[in-house]
Scaffold this motif. Sequence first.
Motif, short mmCIF file in Angstrom:
data_model
loop_
_atom_site.label_atom_id
_atom_site.label_comp_id
_atom_site.label_asym_id
_atom_site.label_seq_id
_atom_site.Cartn_x
_atom_site.Cartn_y
_atom_site.Cartn_z
N LEU A 125 0.83 -1.21 0.00
CA LEU A 125 0.00 0.00 0.00
C LEU A 125 0.86 1.26 0.00
CD1 LEU A 125 -2.78 -1.10 2.50
CD2 LEU A 125 -3.08 -0.58 0.07
N GLN A 126 2.17 1.09 -0.11
CA GLN A 126 3.06 2.24 -0.06
C GLN A 126 4.26 2.02 -0.98
OE1 GLN A 126 4.90 2.53 3.88
NE2 GLN A 126 4.25 0.44 4.27
N MET A 127 4.91 3.12 -1.32
CA MET A 127 6.16 3.03 -2.06
C MET A 127 7.27 2.88 -1.02
SD MET A 127 5.71 3.47 -5.47
CE MET A 127 7.16 4.27 -6.14
N LEU A 128 8.02 1.82 -1.11
CA LEU A 128 9.10 1.56 -0.17
C LEU A 128 10.38 2.21 -0.67
CD1 LEU A 128 8.33 -2.20 0.56
CD2 LEU A 128 7.71 -0.21 1.95
N PRO A 129 11.33 2.46 0.23
CA PRO A 129 12.60 3.06 -0.19
C PRO A 129 13.23 2.26 -1.33
CG PRO A 129 12.47 3.00 2.20
CD PRO A 129 11.28 2.22 1.68
N GLY A 130 13.68 2.96 -2.35
CA GLY A 130 14.32 2.32 -3.49
C GLY A 130 13.38 1.87 -4.60
N GLU A 131 12.07 1.86 -4.33
CA GLU A 131 11.13 1.47 -5.38
C GLU A 131 10.92 2.62 -6.35
OE1 GLU A 131 8.26 -1.91 -3.45
OE2 GLU A 131 7.64 0.18 -3.18
N THR A 132 10.74 2.26 -7.61
CA THR A 132 10.48 3.27 -8.62
C THR A 132 9.10 3.06 -9.23
OG1 THR A 132 11.37 1.97 -10.46
CG2 THR A 132 12.94 3.36 -9.22
N LEU A 133 8.53 4.14 -9.70
CA LEU A 133 7.24 4.05 -10.36
C LEU A 133 7.33 3.19 -11.61
CD1 LEU A 133 4.28 4.83 -10.52
CD2 LEU A 133 4.98 6.98 -11.62
N ALA A 134 8.43 3.31 -12.35
CA ALA A 134 8.62 2.51 -13.56
C ALA A 134 8.58 1.01 -13.23
CB ALA A 134 9.92 2.87 -14.26
N ALA A 135 9.25 0.62 -12.15
CA ALA A 135 9.27 -0.79 -11.76
C ALA A 135 7.88 -1.25 -11.30
CB ALA A 135 10.30 -1.02 -10.66
N VAL A 136 7.16 -0.39 -10.59
CA VAL A 136 5.79 -0.72 -10.14
C VAL A 136 4.91 -0.96 -11.36
CG1 VAL A 136 3.75 0.25 -9.01
CG2 VAL A 136 5.98 0.42 -7.90
N LEU A 137 5.01 -0.09 -12.35
CA LEU A 137 4.19 -0.22 -13.56
C LEU A 137 4.60 -1.45 -14.37
CD1 LEU A 137 3.97 3.53 -14.59
CD2 LEU A 137 2.08 2.09 -13.78
N GLU A 138 5.89 -1.74 -14.44
CA GLU A 138 6.35 -2.94 -15.16
C GLU A 138 5.81 -4.21 -14.50
OE1 GLU A 138 10.62 -2.86 -15.49
OE2 GLU A 138 10.57 -0.91 -16.50
N ARG A 139 5.83 -4.23 -13.18
CA ARG A 139 5.29 -5.40 -12.48
C ARG A 139 3.80 -5.54 -12.76
NH1 ARG A 139 2.57 -7.05 -8.06
NH2 ARG A 139 3.09 -9.13 -7.35
N TYR A 140 3.07 -4.43 -12.73
CA TYR A 140 1.64 -4.48 -13.01
C TYR A 140 1.37 -4.99 -14.43
CZ TYR A 140 -3.25 -2.91 -12.49
OH TYR A 140 -4.62 -2.83 -12.40
N GLU A 141 2.20 -4.61 -15.38
CA GLU A 141 2.05 -5.11 -16.75
C GLU A 141 2.27 -6.62 -16.80
OE1 GLU A 141 4.58 -2.96 -19.46
OE2 GLU A 141 3.66 -1.04 -18.93
N ARG A 142 3.25 -7.12 -16.06
CA ARG A 142 3.50 -8.57 -16.02
C ARG A 142 2.31 -9.30 -15.39
NH1 ARG A 142 8.47 -6.77 -14.23
NH2 ARG A 142 8.07 -7.51 -12.11
N VAL A 143 1.78 -8.73 -14.30
CA VAL A 143 0.60 -9.33 -13.66
C VAL A 143 -0.57 -9.35 -14.64
CG1 VAL A 143 -1.14 -8.99 -11.84
CG2 VAL A 143 1.30 -8.79 -11.30
N ALA A 144 -0.79 -8.25 -15.35
CA ALA A 144 -1.88 -8.16 -16.31
C ALA A 144 -1.73 -9.20 -17.42
CB ALA A 144 -1.95 -6.75 -16.90
N ALA A 145 -0.52 -9.34 -17.95
CA ALA A 145 -0.28 -10.32 -19.01
C ALA A 145 -0.56 -11.74 -18.51
CB ALA A 145 1.14 -10.20 -19.53
N ARG A 146 -0.10 -12.04 -17.31
CA ARG A 146 -0.35 -13.37 -16.74
C ARG A 146 -1.84 -13.59 -16.51
NH1 ARG A 146 -0.29 -18.48 -16.59
NH2 ARG A 146 -0.44 -19.42 -14.54
N SER A 147 -2.53 -12.57 -16.03
CA SER A 147 -3.98 -12.69 -15.80
C SER A 147 -4.70 -13.01 -17.10
CB SER A 147 -4.54 -11.40 -15.21
OG SER A 147 -4.02 -11.17 -13.93
N GLU A 148 -4.33 -12.32 -18.15
CA GLU A 148 -4.99 -12.55 -19.43
C GLU A 148 -4.72 -13.96 -19.95
OE1 GLU A 148 -4.37 -9.19 -22.04
OE2 GLU A 148 -5.11 -7.83 -20.49
N GLU A 149 -3.51 -14.48 -19.72
CA GLU A 149 -3.21 -15.87 -20.08
C GLU A 149 -4.10 -16.83 -19.31
OE1 GLU A 149 0.88 -16.65 -19.20
OE2 GLU A 149 1.62 -15.26 -20.72
N VAL A 150 -4.23 -16.60 -18.01
CA VAL A 150 -5.05 -17.48 -17.17
C VAL A 150 -6.51 -17.41 -17.61
CG1 VAL A 150 -5.96 -17.82 -14.83
CG2 VAL A 150 -3.52 -17.41 -15.17
N ILE A 151 -7.03 -16.21 -17.79
CA ILE A 151 -8.43 -16.06 -18.18
C ILE A 151 -8.69 -16.76 -19.52
CG2 ILE A 151 -10.23 -14.39 -18.82
CD1 ILE A 151 -8.72 -12.39 -16.89
#
Length: 196
Positions: free
Chosen positions: A113-139
């Motif tokens: 629920l928070q941005m931790l030290p060292g985390e970047t917005l770009a990395a957060v968005l990249e992870r979300y894209e990976r989750v989305a791609a995996r979700s679409e594969e599963v669905i």
Amino acid sequence: MTAATTPRSAPDGDADVERAELIAALATARGALTATVRGLTDEQAGERPTASALCLGGLIKHVAFIEEGWLRFVVDGPSALRYDLPDGVTWADLGAGTAREVPQWAVDHQNNLQMLPGETLAAVLERYERVAARSEEVIASVPDLSAAHPLPEAPWNEPGAVRSVRRVLMHVIAETAQHAGHADILRETLDGTTAS
């Protein structure tokens, strides 16, 4: 509207159309959420501009975490959403904040629920894209949207409750859309930018 989001009538039992509509609805909700961070710095993504503890980067992390967990549930059943408590810790202890040991899933939930030290917005968005791609594969691969699993034991789950793939997807869409609304408020409070 694009072809993927154009509503159309489907004969009863046309799971492919329903599946495509659910994927499109989830993609639309995801897009509304991620649009709220366009042009932000890492620091802005971690700011808490309202009285709540929410930040924009944390909302995206949270939604990705929730989506990933629910789609694991679709594949693996209740073992994917286990809420084990350490020995001697009760739900009441955990809720009151008096637990001597906090379970890892609760720590993960809080950290997402928070941005931790060292985390970047770009990395957060990249992870979300990976989750989305995996979700679409599963669905796309689930043979029956009516297939269901029992929910794990937890105070927020009704005893004996089950969730179908369809209901899981509707929950993930609703959760994503709800948090996109929260994100709109945070972004407007942060710098006056409103959703277009």
